[in-house]
Structures are given as C-alpha cells and as structure tokens.
Design a protein around this motif. Structure first.
Motif, mmCIF file in Angstrom:
data_model
loop_
_atom_site.group_PDB
_atom_site.id
_atom_site.type_symbol
_atom_site.label_atom_id
_atom_site.label_comp_id
_atom_site.label_asym_id
_atom_site.label_seq_id
_atom_site.Cartn_x
_atom_site.Cartn_y
_atom_site.Cartn_z
ATOM 1 N N ARG A 106 0.968 -1.170 0.063
ATOM 2 C CA ARG A 106 0.017 0.120 -0.056
ATOM 3 C C ARG A 106 0.873 1.403 -0.151
ATOM 4 N NH1 ARG A 106 -5.511 0.669 3.421
ATOM 5 N NH2 ARG A 106 -6.128 2.866 2.514
ATOM 6 N N GLN A 107 0.318 2.357 -0.633
ATOM 7 C CA GLN A 107 0.891 3.479 -0.594
ATOM 8 C C GLN A 107 0.435 4.586 -0.257
ATOM 9 O OE1 GLN A 107 2.219 3.725 -5.044
ATOM 10 N NE2 GLN A 107 4.339 3.990 -4.239
ATOM 11 N N PHE A 108 0.864 5.389 0.557
ATOM 12 C CA PHE A 108 0.087 6.724 1.315
ATOM 13 C C PHE A 108 0.707 7.854 0.548
ATOM 14 C CE2 PHE A 108 -0.060 3.236 4.553
ATOM 15 C CZ PHE A 108 -1.592 3.272 4.739
ATOM 16 N N LEU A 109 -0.345 8.355 -0.245
ATOM 17 C CA LEU A 109 0.166 9.573 -0.924
ATOM 18 C C LEU A 109 -0.027 10.854 -0.166
ATOM 19 C CD1 LEU A 109 -0.941 8.467 -4.366
ATOM 20 C CD2 LEU A 109 1.218 8.139 -3.275
ATOM 21 N N GLY A 110 -0.756 10.772 0.802
ATOM 22 C CA GLY A 110 -0.968 12.164 1.666
ATOM 23 C C GLY A 110 -1.476 11.696 2.911
ATOM 24 N N PRO A 111 -1.595 12.647 3.781
ATOM 25 C CA PRO A 111 -1.919 12.358 5.321
ATOM 26 C C PRO A 111 -3.590 12.194 5.347
ATOM 27 C CG PRO A 111 -1.572 14.864 4.884
ATOM 28 C CD PRO A 111 -0.985 14.101 3.720
ATOM 29 N N GLY A 112 -4.342 12.604 4.304
ATOM 30 C CA GLY A 112 -5.712 12.207 4.092
ATOM 31 C C GLY A 112 -5.695 10.546 3.828
ATOM 32 N N GLN A 113 -4.921 9.969 3.272
ATOM 33 C CA GLN A 113 -5.195 8.580 3.062
ATOM 34 C C GLN A 113 -4.662 7.784 4.257
ATOM 35 O OE1 GLN A 113 -2.787 7.543 -0.403
ATOM 36 N NE2 GLN A 113 -4.170 8.354 -1.833
ATOM 37 N N ILE A 114 -3.669 8.390 4.991
ATOM 38 C CA ILE A 114 -3.298 7.799 6.300
ATOM 39 C C ILE A 114 -4.462 7.758 7.327
ATOM 40 C CG2 ILE A 114 -1.703 7.734 8.320
ATOM 41 C CD1 ILE A 114 0.311 8.775 6.288
#
Length: 242
Positions: A154-162
C-alpha cells in the motif's frame, strides 16, 4: 540434393537456437541461485541468532561515542532510541526483534522510537507516527502501518489517506488530521531531524544509547541489541552486565 541441404541447414539453425535458449536458461538459473545465496548471506549477517559477549564489545568496532553528547542527569533513565521509518523494509523486519528485546530491558532504561525524515514521503510517515503517539493511538496502528506498506504494497500519498487508514482504530479521521497538523507534532518532527543530524544517523534502522553512543548496525541486528544492553549497563556504571 539442394532440398536435402536446405533441410540440413534448417535443422542446424533450429538446434543452434535451441542450444542458445538452453544456455540462456542455465545462466539465468545460475544467476538466480547467486542472488539467493547473496541474499541468504546478507540476511544471515543482519539477522544472525548469535550473540556477542560483553567482553568482546569494543569502541570503534561495535559502537561510536558521539562528540559533544549531552550529559545525562543523575538518576535519569538511560534511553535507547531506534531511528526508523515505516517506509523502510529493514525497519519492518527489525521490529519483531525490537519488540521481544524491549520486554527484558533492564531497570532504569527506557526505549523509544524516533522517525527520520530522509525524504518527503518519510517525513509524512514520521509525522503520522508522532500524531498517533500524541493521541494514544500508536499501539493500535504501529504494526498495521508496517504490514500495509510492506506486506500489502500500500502507498500513502498524503495524510488524508493515512487518516482514512487509521480511522476507527483507536482514533477518528478528524482527530488524526488535527494532531498531524498541530504545531506540537511539527516541532517534534523538526527536533527529531536535528537530533538525527547531531548523532550522525544516516541510515535506518539505527540505534543510539543515551544520545551518547551510536551503535554500528553492520555487526548484525541481534548483536546490535546486545551492544545496546552493554552500553546501557556501561552508562549505568556496570560495564559487565549478567
């Protein structure tokens, strides 16, 4: 006769092509075996089950003394710090060893993690770690983040996804984003970066003891934990722990 010669040449070309394919396959297998052997050797060095005796631990080989290290207050606990990143697969593999080791940490010693910010992505993950720690939601998400990134790709591209990922796991999406953007968390990340620079941390995972000793991780990950125990005892005034 011309037809037979032509057929003979055709057979020879087919045989030659087949021999080339077999040769390439053999080389590929040999190369693959070579990579496996190298991987096993490296893995054996990093995660060897052997230990290092306290009498064998020497400065310059197993650890370095950090120049101009701060003095520890009398009676203050000796802190062992792991510099790490959720984006680091070696940190993910080291994590179970750390968790087992910290259960037997000696009295008067503490363990902590400090996220590094070697890249914008790692800075984001480090900020997320600090936000989870501040809100008391770290225990529910620490292993989940490692698994998501390294086991599930999984890739988290921004704090919103985290925030979406941790929502409902000890914290709400809104509470995470509020903590993530807080001045306190941003300052903590900046302090960690200044600290890693002062200690000369250039790779992860890395261990430091009392912000005074930087452990050489090339000795092997399990052995590095033996060195950490030795340095804790040394800092506490007992250079040869049982």
């Amino acid at each position: 006769m011309a037809k037979q010669g032509s057929r003979g040449k055709s057979r020879r070309r087919k045989q030659s092509a087949q021999e080339q394919r077999i040769s390439l396959l053999r080389r590929g297998i040999a190369t693959g075996i070579g990579f496996v052997v190298v991987g096993l050797v490296i893995g054996g060095l990093l995660y060897s089950t052997g230990s290092v005796d306290s009498d064998e631990i020497v400065e310059g080989e197993h650890y370095e003394v950090v120049a101009d290290a701060p003095r520890r207050r009398p009676g203050a606990p000796v802190t062992v710090t792991e510099f790490f990143s959720y984006g680091c697969v070696h940190c993910r593999n080291f994590d179970p060893l750390i968790e087992d080791w910290r259960k037997n940490l000696s009295d008067g010693a503490t363990f902590e993690r400090a996220p590094v910010a070697f890249s914008p992505e790692w800075a984001m993950l480090g900020q997320a770690y600090l936000a989870l720690k501040q809100t008391g939601a770290l225990a529910q998400n620490h292993e989940r983040l490692f698994r998501a990134i390294h086991d599930n790709g999984r890739q988290f591209l921004g704090p919103g996804q985290i925030a979406d990922f941790v929502d409902g796991h000890g914290i709400s999406r809104e509470a995470f984003l509020e903590a993530y953007s807080s001045t306190e968390v941003r300052r903590a990340l900046a302090r960690n970066e200044a600290r890693q620079n002062r200690l000369g941390i250039s790779s992860v995972p890395s261990l430091a003891v009392a912000d005074k000793y930087r452990i050489n991780m090339d000795v092997g990950r399990r052995q590095a934990l033996d060195v950490a125990d030795h340095l804790v005892a040394l800092e506490q005034g007992n250079p040869k722990p049982d």
